[in-house]
Design an enzyme around this catalytic site. Structure first.
Site, PDB file in Angstrom:
ATOM      1  N   ASN A   9      59.833  50.104   4.867  1.00  0.00           N
ATOM      2  CA  ASN A   9      60.258  51.457   4.502  1.00  0.00           C
ATOM      3  C   ASN A   9      61.566  51.326   3.718  1.00  0.00           C
ATOM      4  O   ASN A   9      62.611  51.079   4.306  1.00  0.00           O
ATOM      5  CB  ASN A   9      60.446  52.286   5.785  1.00  0.00           C
ATOM      6  N   TRP A  10      61.455  51.483   2.414  1.00  0.00           N
ATOM      7  CA  TRP A  10      62.646  51.285   1.571  1.00  0.00           C
ATOM      8  C   TRP A  10      63.634  52.447   1.664  1.00  0.00           C
ATOM      9  O   TRP A  10      64.752  52.350   1.171  1.00  0.00           O
ATOM     10  CB  TRP A  10      62.230  51.092   0.107  1.00  0.00           C
ATOM     11  N   LYS A  11      63.186  53.551   2.251  1.00  0.00           N
ATOM     12  CA  LYS A  11      64.028  54.765   2.329  1.00  0.00           C
ATOM     13  C   LYS A  11      64.538  55.120   0.926  1.00  0.00           C
ATOM     14  O   LYS A  11      63.831  54.878  -0.050  1.00  0.00           O
ATOM     15  CB  LYS A  11      65.168  54.565   3.338  1.00  0.00           C
ATOM     16  N   HIS A  95      59.031  60.368  10.466  1.00  0.00           N
ATOM     17  CA  HIS A  95      60.160  59.450  10.644  1.00  0.00           C
ATOM     18  C   HIS A  95      61.327  60.230  11.260  1.00  0.00           C
ATOM     19  O   HIS A  95      61.533  61.401  10.936  1.00  0.00           O
ATOM     20  CB  HIS A  95      60.559  58.832   9.297  1.00  0.00           C
ATOM     21  N   GLU A  97      64.346  60.274  10.660  1.00  0.00           N
ATOM     22  CA  GLU A  97      65.275  60.869   9.695  1.00  0.00           C
ATOM     23  C   GLU A  97      64.742  62.212   9.199  1.00  0.00           C
ATOM     24  O   GLU A  97      65.517  63.128   8.915  1.00  0.00           O
ATOM     25  CB  GLU A  97      65.533  59.876   8.550  1.00  0.00           C
ATOM     26  N   GLU A 167      59.849  54.053  17.250  1.00  0.00           N
ATOM     27  CA  GLU A 167      61.178  53.762  16.703  1.00  0.00           C
ATOM     28  C   GLU A 167      62.248  54.499  17.515  1.00  0.00           C
ATOM     29  O   GLU A 167      62.505  55.689  17.272  1.00  0.00           O
ATOM     30  CB  GLU A 167      61.259  54.219  15.245  1.00  0.00           C
ATOM     31  N   GLY A 173      68.785  51.317  12.015  1.00  0.00           N
ATOM     32  CA  GLY A 173      69.916  51.101  11.127  1.00  0.00           C
ATOM     33  C   GLY A 173      71.225  50.826  11.860  1.00  0.00           C
ATOM     34  O   GLY A 173      72.293  50.855  11.263  1.00  0.00           O
ATOM     35  N   SER A 212      65.979  48.135  13.567  1.00  0.00           N
ATOM     36  CA  SER A 212      66.774  46.913  13.431  1.00  0.00           C
ATOM     37  C   SER A 212      65.963  45.633  13.639  1.00  0.00           C
ATOM     38  O   SER A 212      66.474  44.659  14.187  1.00  0.00           O
ATOM     39  CB  SER A 212      67.990  46.943  14.365  1.00  0.00           C
ATOM     40  N   GLY A 233      63.097  48.770   8.060  1.00  0.00           N
ATOM     41  CA  GLY A 233      63.936  49.466   7.099  1.00  0.00           C
ATOM     42  C   GLY A 233      64.780  48.477   6.316  1.00  0.00           C
ATOM     43  O   GLY A 233      64.314  47.826   5.381  1.00  0.00           O
ATOM     44  N   GLY A 234      66.027  48.332   6.723  1.00  0.00           N
ATOM     45  CA  GLY A 234      66.991  47.507   5.995  1.00  0.00           C
ATOM     46  C   GLY A 234      66.482  46.126   5.601  1.00  0.00           C
ATOM     47  O   GLY A 234      66.664  45.693   4.453  1.00  0.00           O
TER      48      GLY A 234
HETATM   49  P1  PGA Z   1      65.915  49.718  10.232  1.00  0.00           P
HETATM   50  O1  PGA Z   1      65.019  51.038   9.972  1.00  0.00           O
HETATM   51  O2  PGA Z   1      64.959  48.553  10.237  1.00  0.00           O
HETATM   52  O3  PGA Z   1      66.866  49.666   9.086  1.00  0.00           O
HETATM   53  O4  PGA Z   1      66.572  49.901  11.542  1.00  0.00           O
HETATM   54  C1  PGA Z   1      63.749  51.185  10.540  1.00  0.00           C
HETATM   55  C2  PGA Z   1      63.160  52.498  10.118  1.00  0.00           C
HETATM   56  O5  PGA Z   1      63.873  53.501  10.048  1.00  0.00           O
HETATM   57  O6  PGA Z   1      61.950  52.581   9.832  1.00  0.00           O
END
Ligand code: PGA
Length: 250
Positions: A9-11, A95, A97, A167, A173, A212, A233-234
């Site tokens: 997930n590149w966000k 998600h 977010e 999640e 993050g 993470s 994510g990251g």
């Molecule tokens: P993260 O994000 O790996 O940067 O913690 C995961 C996500 O939000 O899908």
């Protein structure tokens, strides 16, 4: 046997130049016959171009969100049919977010899930508790509520053709990963919740862990019985990290 799957997930990160570099680095090192499925969800504006760049790789294309409605006067929104039209096979829905920053309710997320499924996109349904909810012992209650909204609107059969991602919000993050045991406990609860409606579907549903995940902790998380891969994510923005995570999943 559930085939593992790793979703990047590149966000809201990247640029045309950065994306091309990252795909080139991934493609150059990607195994010919990977033992895990791999999906990348770039920002919407880049989806079509990334689809072209991924053409000769086994990596599949996904979106980060989808509109709950099919078409019409919904300024700024993009429908499931449109995502499908430009080559997406998957879409993330719910998600944290989106749930927290854009106030998406369980019911709206369920409608998005239904919209994706009805157009042949594979929904990746995210569920997960906030830190205060975990600290007050409400993890199972929160995750069940998020899951039930989808089960009630769409039925258990649709779950069998989708992916669930657990999640914990406090792990996203933050660098603070759930322990493999904490992840396993919730994954097993999710599978049991689905299993209460249909044991066969529960056994086939892929449940990913997200929050993470990195190269250094992926193998341990993925070794748990009910963890079928990761939503990353990251670490999905760094080719070497992401490739190592994929390897751990396979
Ligand atoms: P993260 O994000 O790996 O940067 O913690 C995961 C996500 O939000 O899908």
């Amino acid at each position: 046997m559930r085939r593992p799957i790793v979703v990047g997930n590149w966000k809201m990160h990247g640029s045309r130049a950065e994306n091309a570099r990252l795909i080139e680095e991934l493609g150059g090192h990607y195994p010919r016959n990977p033992a895990a499925d791999c999906v990348i969800c770039p920002p919407l504006v880049y989806v079509q171009e990334i689809g072209r760049l991924l053409r000769d790789t086994p990596i599949r294309l996904g979106a980060q969100d989808v509109c709950a409605d099919t078409h019409g006067a919904f300024t700024g929104e993009v429908s499931a049919a449109m995502l499908k039209d430009v080559g997406c096979e998957y879409t993330i829905v719910g998600h944290s977010e989106r749930r927290l920053l854009y106030r998406e309710s369980d019911q709206l997320v369920a409608r998005k899930f239904a919209a994706a499924h009805s157009k042949g996109l594979i929904p990746i349904l995210c569920v997960g508790e906030q830190l205060s909810e975990r600290d007050s012992g409400r993890t199972a209650e929160v995750v069940s509520r998020q899951l039930d909204a989808v089960l009630e609107l769409c039925g258990v059969e649709t779950l069998g053709q989708s992916v669930v991602a657990y999640e914990p919000v406090w792990a996203i993050g933050t660098g603070r990963t759930a322990t493999p045991e904490q992840a396993q406990e919730v994954h097993a609860a999710i599978r049991a919740r689905i299993g209460a409606r249909d044991a066969k579907i529960a056994g086939a549903t892929r449940i990913l862990y997200g929050g993470s995940v990195k190269a250094s902790n992926a193998a341990e998380l993925f070794s748990m019985a009910d963890v079928d891969g990761g939503l990353i994510g990251g670490a999905s923005l760094k080719a070497d990290e992401f490739l190592a995570i994929l390897k751990a999943a396979g």
